[in-house]
Design a protein around this motif. Sequence first.
Motif, PDB file in Angstrom:
ATOM      1  N   VAL A   6      18.589  -0.254  22.454  1.00 42.85           N
ATOM      2  CA  VAL A   6      20.080  -0.205  22.706  1.00 42.85           C
ATOM      3  C   VAL A   6      19.311   1.060  24.349  1.00 42.85           C
ATOM      4  CG1 VAL A   6      20.962   1.989  23.174  1.00 42.85           C
ATOM      5  CG2 VAL A   6      21.067   0.902  21.244  1.00 42.85           C
ATOM      6  N   ALA A   7      19.632   0.874  25.565  1.00 40.04           N
ATOM      7  CA  ALA A   7      19.245   0.953  26.916  1.00 40.04           C
ATOM      8  C   ALA A   7      19.808   2.630  27.761  1.00 40.04           C
ATOM      9  CB  ALA A   7      19.360   0.002  27.961  1.00 40.04           C
ATOM     10  N   VAL A  72      23.464   8.128  19.581  1.00 37.57           N
ATOM     11  CA  VAL A  72      22.497   6.691  18.721  1.00 37.57           C
ATOM     12  C   VAL A  72      22.289   7.608  17.960  1.00 37.57           C
ATOM     13  CG1 VAL A  72      20.127   5.549  19.519  1.00 37.57           C
ATOM     14  CG2 VAL A  72      22.091   6.450  21.635  1.00 37.57           C
ATOM     15  N   ALA A  73      22.686   6.578  16.690  1.00 39.81           N
ATOM     16  CA  ALA A  73      21.754   7.269  15.340  1.00 39.81           C
ATOM     17  C   ALA A  73      20.643   6.618  15.083  1.00 39.81           C
ATOM     18  CB  ALA A  73      22.812   6.434  14.206  1.00 39.81           C
ATOM     19  N   TYR A 106      23.193  12.764   4.840  1.00 36.93           N
ATOM     20  CA  TYR A 106      22.795  14.274   5.046  1.00 36.93           C
ATOM     21  C   TYR A 106      22.941  13.978   6.615  1.00 36.93           C
ATOM     22  CZ  TYR A 106      20.861  19.259   5.417  1.00 36.93           C
ATOM     23  OH  TYR A 106      20.896  19.502   5.258  1.00 36.93           O
ATOM     24  N   ALA A 107      23.316  14.365   7.897  1.00 37.19           N
ATOM     25  CA  ALA A 107      23.218  14.674   9.544  1.00 37.19           C
ATOM     26  C   ALA A 107      22.866  14.903   9.964  1.00 37.19           C
ATOM     27  CB  ALA A 107      24.550  13.500   9.436  1.00 37.19           C
ATOM     28  N   ALA A 108      22.072  15.526  10.942  1.00 36.32           N
ATOM     29  CA  ALA A 108      22.313  16.332  12.522  1.00 36.32           C
ATOM     30  C   ALA A 108      22.003  15.898  13.772  1.00 36.32           C
ATOM     31  CB  ALA A 108      21.059  17.268  12.169  1.00 36.32           C
ATOM     32  N   PHE A 109      23.386  16.372  14.267  1.00 37.36           N
ATOM     33  CA  PHE A 109      23.905  15.961  15.433  1.00 37.36           C
ATOM     34  C   PHE A 109      22.660  17.093  17.054  1.00 37.36           C
ATOM     35  CE2 PHE A 109      26.574  13.803  12.933  1.00 37.36           C
ATOM     36  CZ  PHE A 109      26.769  13.248  14.341  1.00 37.36           C
ATOM     37  N   VAL A 110      22.070  16.301  18.134  1.00 36.08           N
ATOM     38  CA  VAL A 110      21.883  16.913  18.820  1.00 36.08           C
ATOM     39  C   VAL A 110      22.075  16.316  20.322  1.00 36.08           C
ATOM     40  CG1 VAL A 110      19.644  18.051  18.162  1.00 36.08           C
ATOM     41  CG2 VAL A 110      19.437  15.729  19.025  1.00 36.08           C
ATOM     42  N   GLU A 111      21.605  17.359  22.010  1.00 38.96           N
ATOM     43  CA  GLU A 111      21.755  16.542  22.853  1.00 38.96           C
ATOM     44  C   GLU A 111      20.965  16.511  23.477  1.00 38.96           C
ATOM     45  OE1 GLU A 111      24.322  18.365  26.305  1.00 38.96           O
ATOM     46  OE2 GLU A 111      25.864  17.373  25.023  1.00 38.96           O
ATOM     47  N   ASP A 112      20.298  15.282  23.531  1.00 38.02           N
ATOM     48  CA  ASP A 112      18.782  15.069  24.647  1.00 38.02           C
ATOM     49  C   ASP A 112      19.444  15.678  25.931  1.00 38.02           C
ATOM     50  OD1 ASP A 112      19.571  13.513  26.060  1.00 38.02           O
ATOM     51  OD2 ASP A 112      18.465  11.751  25.917  1.00 38.02           O
ATOM     52  N   PRO A 113      18.234  15.819  26.641  1.00 34.70           N
ATOM     53  CA  PRO A 113      17.609  16.303  27.604  1.00 34.70           C
ATOM     54  C   PRO A 113      18.694  15.724  28.705  1.00 34.70           C
ATOM     55  CG  PRO A 113      15.663  16.546  27.272  1.00 34.70           C
ATOM     56  CD  PRO A 113      16.563  15.832  26.091  1.00 34.70           C
ATOM     57  N   GLU A 114      19.566  14.991  28.638  1.00 34.08           N
ATOM     58  CA  GLU A 114      19.770  13.897  30.206  1.00 34.08           C
ATOM     59  C   GLU A 114      21.531  14.170  29.318  1.00 34.08           C
ATOM     60  OE1 GLU A 114      20.004  12.090  32.507  1.00 34.08           O
ATOM     61  OE2 GLU A 114      17.406  12.590  32.408  1.00 34.08           O
ATOM     62  N   GLY A 115      21.979  14.875  27.889  1.00 29.30           N
ATOM     63  CA  GLY A 115      23.200  15.029  27.645  1.00 29.30           C
ATOM     64  C   GLY A 115      23.694  14.184  26.311  1.00 29.30           C
ATOM     65  N   TYR A 116      22.845  12.727  25.848  1.00 34.14           N
ATOM     66  CA  TYR A 116      23.237  12.101  25.560  1.00 34.14           C
ATOM     67  C   TYR A 116      23.462  12.799  23.715  1.00 34.14           C
ATOM     68  CZ  TYR A 116      21.968   7.922  28.825  1.00 34.14           C
ATOM     69  OH  TYR A 116      22.186   7.338  29.227  1.00 34.14           O
ATOM     70  N   THR A 117      24.419  12.152  23.044  1.00 32.71           N
ATOM     71  CA  THR A 117      23.923  12.862  21.463  1.00 32.71           C
ATOM     72  C   THR A 117      23.628  11.907  20.272  1.00 32.71           C
ATOM     73  OG1 THR A 117      26.248  13.732  21.632  1.00 32.71           O
ATOM     74  CG2 THR A 117      25.836  13.626  19.402  1.00 32.71           C
ATOM     75  N   LEU A 118      22.404  12.465  20.044  1.00 35.38           N
ATOM     76  CA  LEU A 118      21.555  11.422  19.017  1.00 35.38           C
ATOM     77  C   LEU A 118      21.898  12.527  17.495  1.00 35.38           C
ATOM     78  CD1 LEU A 118      18.010  12.310  20.814  1.00 35.38           C
ATOM     79  CD2 LEU A 118      19.431  10.296  20.619  1.00 35.38           C
ATOM     80  N   GLU A 119      22.041  10.855  16.225  1.00 36.14           N
ATOM     81  CA  GLU A 119      22.043  11.951  15.223  1.00 36.14           C
ATOM     82  C   GLU A 119      20.668  10.903  14.795  1.00 36.14           C
ATOM     83  OE1 GLU A 119      25.379  10.271  11.550  1.00 36.14           O
ATOM     84  OE2 GLU A 119      24.879   9.202  13.198  1.00 36.14           O
ATOM     85  N   PHE A 120      20.398  12.337  13.305  1.00 42.17           N
ATOM     86  CA  PHE A 120      19.513  12.248  12.687  1.00 42.17           C
ATOM     87  C   PHE A 120      19.878  11.685  11.825  1.00 42.17           C
ATOM     88  CE2 PHE A 120      17.929  14.642  15.920  1.00 42.17           C
ATOM     89  CZ  PHE A 120      17.157  13.748  16.578  1.00 42.17           C
ATOM     90  N   TYR A 121      19.741  11.268  10.340  1.00 41.85           N
ATOM     91  CA  TYR A 121      20.353  10.947   9.538  1.00 41.85           C
ATOM     92  C   TYR A 121      19.580  10.291   8.248  1.00 41.85           C
ATOM     93  CZ  TYR A 121      21.794   5.857   8.886  1.00 41.85           C
ATOM     94  OH  TYR A 121      22.240   4.838   9.507  1.00 41.85           O
ATOM     95  N   ARG A 122      20.302  10.452   6.870  1.00 48.27           N
ATOM     96  CA  ARG A 122      19.591  10.203   6.095  1.00 48.27           C
ATOM     97  C   ARG A 122      20.851   9.881   4.592  1.00 48.27           C
ATOM     98  NH1 ARG A 122      19.298  12.864   1.495  1.00 48.27           N
ATOM     99  NH2 ARG A 122      18.932  15.845   2.283  1.00 48.27           N
ATOM    100  N   GLY A 123      20.646   8.807   3.777  1.00 50.80           N
ATOM    101  CA  GLY A 123      21.398   8.593   2.937  1.00 50.80           C
ATOM    102  C   GLY A 123      21.675   9.388   1.907  1.00 50.80           C
TER     103      GLY A 123
END
Length: 124
Positions: A6-7, A72-73, A106-123
Amino acid sequence: MDLAHVAICVSDLERALEFYGELGFEETHRFTLDGVENVYVGKPGSDGDLQLRYDPARTTPVAPSRADTDHVAFTVEDVEATFENALAAGAAPVLEPTEIESADAYAAFVEDPEGYTLEFYRGL
């Protein structure tokens, strides 16, 4: 068919490399094309990469919008630890670790320094 990468565009390549490095990503390769630096970062043992595109001649700001690219997950072993690590590396919280039953995750979301939203998850 597998997803290769992903770019995302970044306004500060060194800051982006530092942030994703804090999350355990390592540079896999880079090239410059038409003045645009393209740096790929990935997790050891993973097939997919995140491509960081930096154009020093860009005249418009990088403006990520959840209306166009929601997030982006990334699958992770420990959602809480990754969330806390991302915050310590400079991310802003969007959604603290939570169970999302409808997605069986089970997930959490953050915004990286550029403003992109990132999801961290596990089933679940």
